[in-house]
Design an enzyme around this catalytic site. Structure first.
Site, mmCIF file in Angstrom:
data_model
loop_
_atom_site.group_PDB
_atom_site.id
_atom_site.type_symbol
_atom_site.label_atom_id
_atom_site.label_comp_id
_atom_site.label_asym_id
_atom_site.label_seq_id
_atom_site.Cartn_x
_atom_site.Cartn_y
_atom_site.Cartn_z
ATOM 1 N N ARG A 113 -44.441 125.330 23.003
ATOM 2 C CA ARG A 113 -44.199 126.179 22.017
ATOM 3 C C ARG A 113 -42.865 126.160 21.910
ATOM 4 O O ARG A 113 -42.303 126.483 22.909
ATOM 5 C CB ARG A 113 -44.845 127.534 22.676
ATOM 6 C CG ARG A 113 -44.193 128.668 21.902
ATOM 7 C CD ARG A 113 -44.783 129.990 22.172
ATOM 8 N NE ARG A 113 -46.093 130.188 21.368
ATOM 9 C CZ ARG A 113 -46.557 131.334 20.865
ATOM 10 N NH1 ARG A 113 -46.075 132.476 21.455
ATOM 11 N NH2 ARG A 113 -47.708 131.308 20.485
ATOM 12 N N HIS A 140 -48.575 126.900 13.162
ATOM 13 C CA HIS A 140 -49.471 127.399 14.348
ATOM 14 C C HIS A 140 -50.914 126.866 14.277
ATOM 15 O O HIS A 140 -51.698 127.523 14.425
ATOM 16 C CB HIS A 140 -49.366 128.875 14.424
ATOM 17 C CG HIS A 140 -49.620 129.683 15.708
ATOM 18 N ND1 HIS A 140 -49.939 128.762 17.076
ATOM 19 C CD2 HIS A 140 -49.691 130.951 16.023
ATOM 20 C CE1 HIS A 140 -50.186 129.778 17.828
ATOM 21 N NE2 HIS A 140 -49.698 130.893 17.383
ATOM 22 N N GLN A 143 -53.894 128.462 16.354
ATOM 23 C CA GLN A 143 -54.180 129.695 16.014
ATOM 24 C C GLN A 143 -55.140 129.690 14.789
ATOM 25 O O GLN A 143 -55.950 130.166 14.678
ATOM 26 C CB GLN A 143 -52.798 130.282 15.395
ATOM 27 C CG GLN A 143 -53.105 131.648 14.832
ATOM 28 C CD GLN A 143 -53.483 132.825 15.827
ATOM 29 O OE1 GLN A 143 -52.865 133.045 16.584
ATOM 30 N NE2 GLN A 143 -54.794 133.386 15.700
ATOM 31 N N ASP A 236 -49.337 138.975 9.174
ATOM 32 C CA ASP A 236 -48.738 138.542 10.492
ATOM 33 C C ASP A 236 -47.449 139.578 10.680
ATOM 34 O O ASP A 236 -47.221 140.282 9.502
ATOM 35 C CB ASP A 236 -48.433 137.073 10.291
ATOM 36 C CG ASP A 236 -47.606 136.632 11.797
ATOM 37 O OD1 ASP A 236 -47.426 137.354 12.646
ATOM 38 O OD2 ASP A 236 -47.315 135.515 11.822
ATOM 39 N N CYS A 277 -52.953 137.457 13.962
ATOM 40 C CA CYS A 277 -52.604 136.481 14.782
ATOM 41 C C CYS A 277 -52.425 137.332 16.229
ATOM 42 O O CYS A 277 -52.577 136.865 17.532
ATOM 43 C CB CYS A 277 -51.816 135.352 14.668
ATOM 44 S SG CYS A 277 -50.149 135.967 14.208
ATOM 45 N N ARG A 322 -58.746 132.346 20.724
ATOM 46 C CA ARG A 322 -58.043 131.312 20.888
ATOM 47 C C ARG A 322 -58.230 130.371 22.143
ATOM 48 O O ARG A 322 -57.953 129.382 22.143
ATOM 49 C CB ARG A 322 -56.391 131.971 21.271
ATOM 50 C CG ARG A 322 -55.820 132.985 20.171
ATOM 51 C CD ARG A 322 -55.537 132.062 19.059
ATOM 52 N NE ARG A 322 -54.823 131.018 19.290
ATOM 53 C CZ ARG A 322 -53.491 130.889 19.741
ATOM 54 N NH1 ARG A 322 -52.624 132.244 19.910
ATOM 55 N NH2 ARG A 322 -52.621 130.092 20.082
HETATM 56 N N1 NVA Z 1 -45.180 134.456 13.163
HETATM 57 C C1 NVA Z 1 -45.220 134.814 14.428
HETATM 58 C C2 NVA Z 1 -46.762 134.418 15.014
HETATM 59 C C3 NVA Z 1 -46.554 134.785 16.474
HETATM 60 C C4 NVA Z 1 -48.095 134.449 17.028
HETATM 61 C C5 NVA Z 1 -43.874 134.170 15.120
HETATM 62 O O1 NVA Z 1 -43.601 133.126 14.861
HETATM 63 O O2 NVA Z 1 -43.436 134.908 15.758
HETATM 64 N N1 CP Z 2 -51.172 134.475 18.288
HETATM 65 C C1 CP Z 2 -50.172 134.239 19.298
HETATM 66 O O1 CP Z 2 -49.947 133.168 19.345
HETATM 67 O O2 CP Z 2 -50.047 134.965 20.542
HETATM 68 P P1 CP Z 2 -48.853 134.854 21.499
HETATM 69 O O3 CP Z 2 -47.783 134.760 20.763
HETATM 70 O O4 CP Z 2 -48.895 135.920 22.308
HETATM 71 O O5 CP Z 2 -49.097 133.407 22.039
#
Ligand code: NVA
Ligand code: CP
Length: 335
Positions: A113, A140, A143, A236, A277, A322
């Site tokens: 990540r 993602h 997700q 989101d 998400c 997830r």
């Molecule tokens: N779009 C958000 C998703 C978090 C799971 C981010 O990248 O922060």
């Molecule tokens: N939805 C998601 O990816 O959550 P986290 O950022 O907690 O991993």
């Protein structure tokens, strides 16, 4: 140990964008996840990854993704090793390619990540083991698998359903919903201000897949038009990780795109489901939520607490899924 519902062979594959997976392969992963979920609920845990070691690389924070990978590894008999942003040299003192080669000599699979899609691509290219994208600025994909599993659980067959994503239409979650949905024959609509439309490349790809799979893509700034007839309303955060200086401009741009009860009514579908998400800004119980209330007078951002807590909301099923989908991805791709 054989995977019971598994039909296609995904051994050794990496999951970076899902662009290189076809509908059969994606459906197969979703079905496998549903099967593993049922088995876990019945108390059975097949040790499909006995003796394997899995590296979990996190440049950005995470609750769901980290926990999902960790619990999935443990359930499957594998050892997860968490490597946070200050734990390893990745890209700082050692190149991504060299790090990938080292990790590939010790681990059987790598989750990443972080910021750049290029990093996860390089890890896959140089490690020689399956690499799974646990979120980058662009995509993602794990997700999206959980999202479509949740939709399938609530609505049955995915083909012909209409999923409407409202808000920051060019973020990782929107991109992955578009790519995966259009491959699965789902109508995907993005309602966003023009400056936050998905980029040309993603929009073109999604439209091409939609044509092949008899579904439609709509990208519009007209919320009323987009949400009418929705089976799923999805949103989101307005500001993704790494963009924290953008709160003021996003609030200004995205206020009309908040998911609230008025928007739910505009779907004209009593049974519309709400997905997110997570994490979500639906009240003022967080430090940032409180700060936003003090600065801008907003009690919620992308979704009101009323919708978040309503019968329409399946966000915690989605969060649980997830884990089941990540389990399916690892079990299917680990050699
Ligand atoms: N779009 C958000 C998703 C978090 C799971 C981010 O990248 O922060
Ligand atoms: N939805 C998601 O990816 O959550 P986290 O950022 O907690 O991993």
């Amino acid at each position: 140990m054989a995977l019971s519902v598994h039909r296609v062979n995904l051994k050794g594959r990496s999951l970076l964008t899902l662009i290189d997976f076809n509908a059969e392969e994606i459906n197969d992963l979703i079905d496998l996840a549903a099967d593993l979920k049922q088995k876990k609920q019945r108390g059975s845990r097949e040790k499909l990854m006995e003796g394997k070691n899995i590296a979990l690389l996190f440049e950005k924070p995470s609750t769901r993704t980290r926990c999902a990978f960790t619990v999935a590894c443990t359930d499957l008999g594998a050892h997860p090793e968490y490597l946070g942003k200050n734990d390893i040299q990745l890209g700082k003192k050692e190149s991504v390619a060299d790090t990938a080669k080292v990790l590939g000599r010790m681990f059987d699979g790598i989750e990443f990540r972080g910021y750049s899609q290029e990093t996860v691509q390089q890890l896959a290219e140089h490690s020689g083991v399956p690499v799974w994208n646990g979120l980058t600025d662009m995509y993602h994909p794990t997700q999206a698998l959980a999202d479509y599993l949740t939709i399938k659980e609530q609505k049955g067959d995915l083909t012909g359903l209409t999923v409407v994503y409202v808000g920051d239409g060019r973020n990782n979650v929107a991109n992955s919903l578009l790519i995966v949905g259009s491959k699965l024959g789902v109508n995907v609509r993005i309602a966003a201000p023009e400056s936050l439309y998905p980029n040309q490349e993603i929009a073109t790809l999604a439209k091409q897949y939609a044509k092949e799979n008899n579904c439609e893509i709509m990208i519009t700034d007209n919320v009323d038009e987009a949400v009418k007839g929705a089976d799923v309303l999805y949103t989101d955060v307005w500001v993704s990780m790494g963009e924290e200086d953008k709160f003021a401009e996003r609030i200004e741009l995205l206020k009309p795109y908040q998911v609230n009860m008025e928007m739910i009514k505009k779907t004209e579908n009593e049974d519309v489901i709400f997905l997110h998400c997570l994490p979500a800004f639906h009240d003022t119980t967080t430090i940032i939520g409180k700060d936003i209330y003090e600065k801008y007078g907003l009690e919620a951002m992308e979704v009101t607490d009323e919708v978040f807590q309503s019968r329409h909301s399946f966000v915690f099923d989605q969060a649980e899924n997830r884990m089941h989908t990540i389990k399916a991805i690892m079990a299917a791709t680990i050699s």
